[in-house]
Design a protein around this motif. Structure first.
Motif, PDB file in Angstrom:
ATOM      1  N   GLY A   1      48.182  39.307  30.517  1.00 57.51           N
ATOM      2  CA  GLY A   1      49.247  38.462  29.992  1.00 57.51           C
ATOM      3  C   GLY A   1      50.622  39.026  30.272  1.00 57.51           C
ATOM      4  N   ALA A   2      50.765  40.352  30.191  1.00 55.15           N
ATOM      5  CA  ALA A   2      52.056  40.981  30.472  1.00 55.15           C
ATOM      6  C   ALA A   2      52.415  40.851  31.944  1.00 55.15           C
ATOM      7  N   MET A   3      51.429  41.018  32.816  1.00 55.22           N
ATOM      8  CA  MET A   3      51.701  40.833  34.245  1.00 55.22           C
ATOM      9  C   MET A   3      52.079  39.383  34.524  1.00 55.22           C
ATOM     10  N   LEU A   4      51.353  38.454  33.913  1.00 55.90           N
ATOM     11  CA  LEU A   4      51.623  37.031  34.141  1.00 55.90           C
ATOM     12  C   LEU A   4      53.036  36.663  33.725  1.00 55.90           C
ATOM     13  N   THR A   5      53.488  37.146  32.583  1.00 58.14           N
ATOM     14  CA  THR A   5      54.794  36.748  32.061  1.00 58.14           C
ATOM     15  C   THR A   5      55.939  37.580  32.635  1.00 58.14           C
ATOM     16  N   GLN A   6      55.658  38.799  33.125  1.00 64.29           N
ATOM     17  CA  GLN A   6      56.729  39.661  33.617  1.00 64.29           C
ATOM     18  C   GLN A   6      56.842  39.700  35.141  1.00 64.29           C
ATOM     19  N   ARG A   7      55.695  39.674  35.829  1.00 63.65           N
ATOM     20  CA  ARG A   7      55.735  39.722  37.298  1.00 63.65           C
ATOM     21  C   ARG A   7      54.792  38.708  37.930  1.00 63.65           C
ATOM     22  N   PRO A   8      54.939  37.437  37.592  1.00 61.34           N
ATOM     23  CA  PRO A   8      54.074  36.429  38.224  1.00 61.34           C
ATOM     24  C   PRO A   8      54.299  36.320  39.716  1.00 61.34           C
ATOM     25  N   ASP A   9      55.466  36.796  40.187  1.00 62.44           N
ATOM     26  CA  ASP A   9      55.778  36.746  41.608  1.00 62.44           C
ATOM     27  C   ASP A   9      54.883  37.648  42.449  1.00 62.44           C
ATOM     28  N   LEU A  10      54.108  38.533  41.788  1.00 67.04           N
ATOM     29  CA  LEU A  10      53.269  39.474  42.523  1.00 67.04           C
ATOM     30  C   LEU A  10      51.840  38.988  42.710  1.00 67.04           C
ATOM     31  N   ILE A  11      51.420  37.972  41.973  1.00 68.40           N
ATOM     32  CA  ILE A  11      49.987  37.641  41.920  1.00 68.40           C
ATOM     33  C   ILE A  11      49.724  36.164  42.204  1.00 68.40           C
ATOM     34  N   ASN A  12      48.477  35.885  42.578  1.00 70.33           N
ATOM     35  CA  ASN A  12      48.056  34.505  42.813  1.00 70.33           C
ATOM     36  C   ASN A  12      46.788  34.153  42.037  1.00 70.33           C
ATOM     37  N   ALA A  13      46.316  35.084  41.203  1.00 77.04           N
ATOM     38  CA  ALA A  13      45.129  34.819  40.383  1.00 77.04           C
ATOM     39  C   ALA A  13      45.122  35.797  39.219  1.00 77.04           C
ATOM     40  N   ALA A  14      44.557  35.351  38.092  1.00 76.67           N
ATOM     41  CA  ALA A  14      44.395  36.228  36.942  1.00 76.67           C
ATOM     42  C   ALA A  14      43.144  35.813  36.181  1.00 76.67           C
ATOM     43  N   VAL A  15      42.191  36.738  36.066  1.00 75.12           N
ATOM     44  CA  VAL A  15      41.015  36.536  35.229  1.00 75.12           C
ATOM     45  C   VAL A  15      41.304  37.247  33.910  1.00 75.12           C
ATOM     46  N   ILE A  16      41.464  36.457  32.860  1.00 76.10           N
ATOM     47  CA  ILE A  16      41.908  36.981  31.565  1.00 76.10           C
ATOM     48  C   ILE A  16      40.727  36.865  30.602  1.00 76.10           C
ATOM     49  N   GLN A  17      40.089  38.004  30.331  1.00 73.17           N
ATOM     50  CA  GLN A  17      38.822  38.024  29.608  1.00 73.17           C
ATOM     51  C   GLN A  17      39.033  38.391  28.130  1.00 73.17           C
ATOM     52  N   VAL A  18      38.461  37.600  27.223  1.00 75.41           N
ATOM     53  CA  VAL A  18      38.522  37.825  25.767  1.00 75.41           C
ATOM     54  C   VAL A  18      39.815  38.543  25.368  1.00 75.41           C
TER      55      VAL A  18
END
Length: 726
Positions: A587-604
């Motif tokens: 969640g922190a990566m998604l909200t702070q550096r979404p420009d770096l990623i193209n997928a996120a598996v966020i488990q429990v």
């Protein structure tokens, strides 16, 4: 292979300037300032509180609709079925090393799951039979048969048998995988539950044998008996024939504690040397009290941050996770392992302690056990493991020898015998299938007992260890598993895994599912050893506690930047994965550096960090994150809490979030609310909720295989189907 230090250093120095350029050209958005009246900063401003009603009709309708959509998308992908069959074959394979546990009589117990025993079977054999190619197992308790007979979805949560003969056992059974368990007395000689025996109704908590007719229990005893974290606050002594409300209270903690529990400290012959109460004041600090013969208790002089590790040759072995001055006047450092003669120390707390181990800056202790006469320690240097055997000399000092085991691997100290000095040690690496050694700690020798065949084709693959430079200059190690002929042009579908909390280390290990479902198909797998973990001991963990949590997020982001700077991958080809605390990482990566990623598996995941302490076991983690009810602490939490920091107009990729209805540790409301908020802001989301399974999300092996197939189908669509950045 692992590259030489010189070559790794050369590559690191080259990458640093590139990483700096990447940070300059794409500045990281600062975490949001505390917004007071912003979205979900209070119950009044959170439109999705209703999703916290775990079994609420409206909430479950929402879950079912999202499951239908997400399963339709992912299972509709033509690659799903192949991935599912591969995952199912792996998780149900009988070609696994049965995890051995020594009994006092030298026999071996094992808990086993496969296609025919999806809930599992507790079984036993002799050591000689276990060492053979085809051990002859005898069933002690079949959980599948028990579930069918009783019409329950039992998940086995372990057993505790009374030394020295270990005939009477306390079996913990969970309904669907919850942390809360029912405890029932079992006779392993007749292999039946004891008629009229001890039965403790479903609750979080524990039970420990004192003698054949006496238990120490910590349970939900009714209103006022549980802490705000949802764990027991009271320890009682329960005699055979008594009802629980007749049990004698021997210790009561405080409502603000995490939990209290009782246990017995026994020598190698099963004789009780002390009966102890553990009071967990918070997740890391606690007190240990001795229960005296007259029912009173005496607080022992131990550091608030410490762990009792072993009792060997009359020596009590303790690890301290803080700098500490003992009553003897001796000074010890964070991470030290120390020992006292137990009887002398109980009689006089000022008895001097002996220093057993003082780990170096890049060392960490990952496991301590004891045989009858020896202390056995898994000691890591720069995230590579060795096993040492320690023994007190007549002078009181401790000498050590090193077990003859492979180098540059992960080692795990398993079950140890208290009849002699045998101990099982596991050895594995990212590309090295697990092997099990039976070591003789007295002789310093170790022989392979079991080894697994490869579960995926690792031909041409290698492992490298690099370092990224975090925002404050800290060097953060990470491992990259990939094909040796990998093109360094940013075109590689790369999965970056992280956790970064609770002093839990991510050590090199063999994952058949990662190998088969990702590496063998050309993917790159990366593990980040960020602060918050325990890879370099307690200080590495404590560097990212509470107000410093953002350091761990920056470490993880630094690894992502370094991967891109080295041209191992690029934003369209980089995905991230993590669960529980690791879900907060995502969640922190998604909200702070979404420009770096193209997928996120966020488990429990943990996601709403302003309410984490109000949901299920959340209050127990205040020592890790801080208390949102304290304004100063709330301010630093709110700056990174993913739920409050989701924004419109960001380059968020379509994420895959999954959780479990039966998770009674991390509330499924975190995942549900994250998905709902993302959808409200206009982002596509895939959400799946397993209606069984608990926090580990696997009440049975079929569900585990389905979850894995869903994850890797999603990752294939997001990363392998995408063209690389120009």
């Amino acid at each position: 292979m692992i590259r030489t230090a010189a070559l790794a250093a050369l590559l690191a120095s080259t990458a640093l300037s590139s990483a700096a350029m990447a940070q300059t050209s794409t500045p990281a958005p600062a975490p949001a300032e505390a917004s007071g009246g912003g979205f979900a900063t209070s119950e009044a401003t959170d439109p999705y509180l209703w999703l916290e009603e775990v079994d609420g009709e409206r909430a479950m309708a929402w879950v079912n609709a999202h499951n239908e959509h997400s399963l339709g998308v992912l299972r509709g992908d033509p690659r799903y079925e192949t991935l599912h069959q591969q995952a199912l074959e792996i998780v149900q394979s009988r070609d696994r090393i049965p995890s051995p546990g020594f009994n006092h009589d030298g026999t071996i117990d094992n808990f086993w799951q496969d296609a025919g025993h999806v809930r599992g079977v507790w079984r036993t054999t002799t050591l000689d039979s276990y060492r053979s190619a085809e051990p002859q197992w005898e069933t002690v308790l079949d959980i599948d048969a028990l579930s069918a007979a009783e019409g329950k979805n039992w998940v086995y949560k372990g057993g505790s048998c009374l030394p020295p003969d270990e005939t009477r056992c306390l079996i913990s059974l969970s309904d669907g995988g919850k942390d809360a368990v029912t405890v029932r007395e079992f006779d392993r000689s007749t292999r039946t539950f004891v008629e009229g025996g001890f039965v403790l109704p479903e609750s979080k908590g524990g039970a420990s044998w004192v003698d054949a007719d006496t238990l120490l229990i910590s349970r939900d005893f009714g209103p006022g008996s549980m802490t705000t974290s949802g764990y027991p606050m009271i320890v009682k002594v329960l005699k055979r024939g008594q009802s629980i409300d007749q049990a004698q209270t021997v210790f009561t903690g405080q409502p603000t504690d995490v939990s209290v529990s009782g246990y017995t400290l026994r020598d190698a012959d099963g004789v009780i040397r002390a009966t102890l109460i553990n009071r967990g004041i918070n997740f890391y600090e606690g007190e240990t009290h001795r229960l005296n013969a007259d029912g009173s208790t005496t607080k022992l002089e131990l550091p608030a941050k410490s762990s009792i590790n072993a009792l060997v040759q009359g020596q009590l072995v303790v690890t301290t996770d803080q700098d500490w001055t003992a009553p003897s006047g001796q000074s010890f450092r964070t991470g030290d392992v120390i020992a006292w003669n137990l009887d002398r120390w109980l009689a006089d707390p000022a008895t001097p302690a002996q220093l057993v181990i003082r780990p170096g800056e890049r060392e960490a202790i990952e496991g301590i056990s004891n045989t009858r006469n020896k202390l056995v320690v898994a000691l890591y240097e720069n995230v590579r493991g060795s096993v040492y055997v320690y023994e007190p000399n007549p002078s009181g000092e401790w000498g050590r020898t090193r077990l003859d085991l492979p180098q540059n691997v992960t080692v795990g100290v398993g079950s140890a015998s208290e009849r002699d000095d045998k101990v099982f040690v596991s050895v594995a690496g990212y590309l090295n299938p697990s092997s099990l050694y039976l070591a003789d700690a007295a002789a310093g020798s170790a022989d392979v007992v079991k080894s697994l065949p490869a579960k995926f084709d690792a031909t041409g693959m290698e492992v490298e260890q690099f370092e990224a430079t975090s925002a404050d200059g800290t060097k953060v190690p990470y491992f990259v598993v990939h094909r040796g002929d990998m093109a360094m042009d940013g075109s590689n579908a790369t999965l970056l895994y992280g956790y970064g909390g609770f002093q839990s280390s991510l050590l090199p290990g063999y994952s058949a599912t990662v190998g088969k479902l990702w590496l063998e198909r050309g993917g790159v797998y990366v593990v980040a050893n960020t602060r918050g973990g325990g890879e370099f001991g307690p200080r590495w963990h404590q560097a990212a506690l509470q107000e410093n949590r953002q350091r761990a997020h920056e470490d993880y982001q630094a690894v992502a930047l370094d991967l891109i700077a080295r041209n191992i991958t690029s934003q369209p080809k980089l995905g991230i994965m993590g669960g529980s605390q690791g879900g907060l990482f995502m969640g922190a990566m998604l909200t702070q550096r979404p420009d770096l990623i193209n997928a996120a598996v966020i488990q429990v995941p943990l996601f709403d960090m302003l309410r984490f302490h109000k949901l299920l076991a959340g209050a127990s983690w205040i020592a890790e994150y801080g208390n949102p009810d304290v304004p100063e602490e709330r301010a630093w939490i709110e700056r990174y809490s993913p739920y409050q920091n989701l924004r419109a107009g960001q380059p968020y990729p379509e994420v895959f979030i999954h959780t479990s209805t039966k998770d009674d540790r991390v509330h499924p409301g975190h995942a549900r609310k994250a998905a709902a908020r993302l959808e409200e802001l206009g982002y596509p989301v895939l959400f799946y909720e397993n209606t069984d399974g608990g926090h580990a999300a696997g009440a049975n092996l079929q569900e585990t295989a389905r979850r894995l197939a869903l994850e890797y189908t999603y990752l294939t669509r997001r990363l392998m189907d995408q063209p690389a950045a120009e």
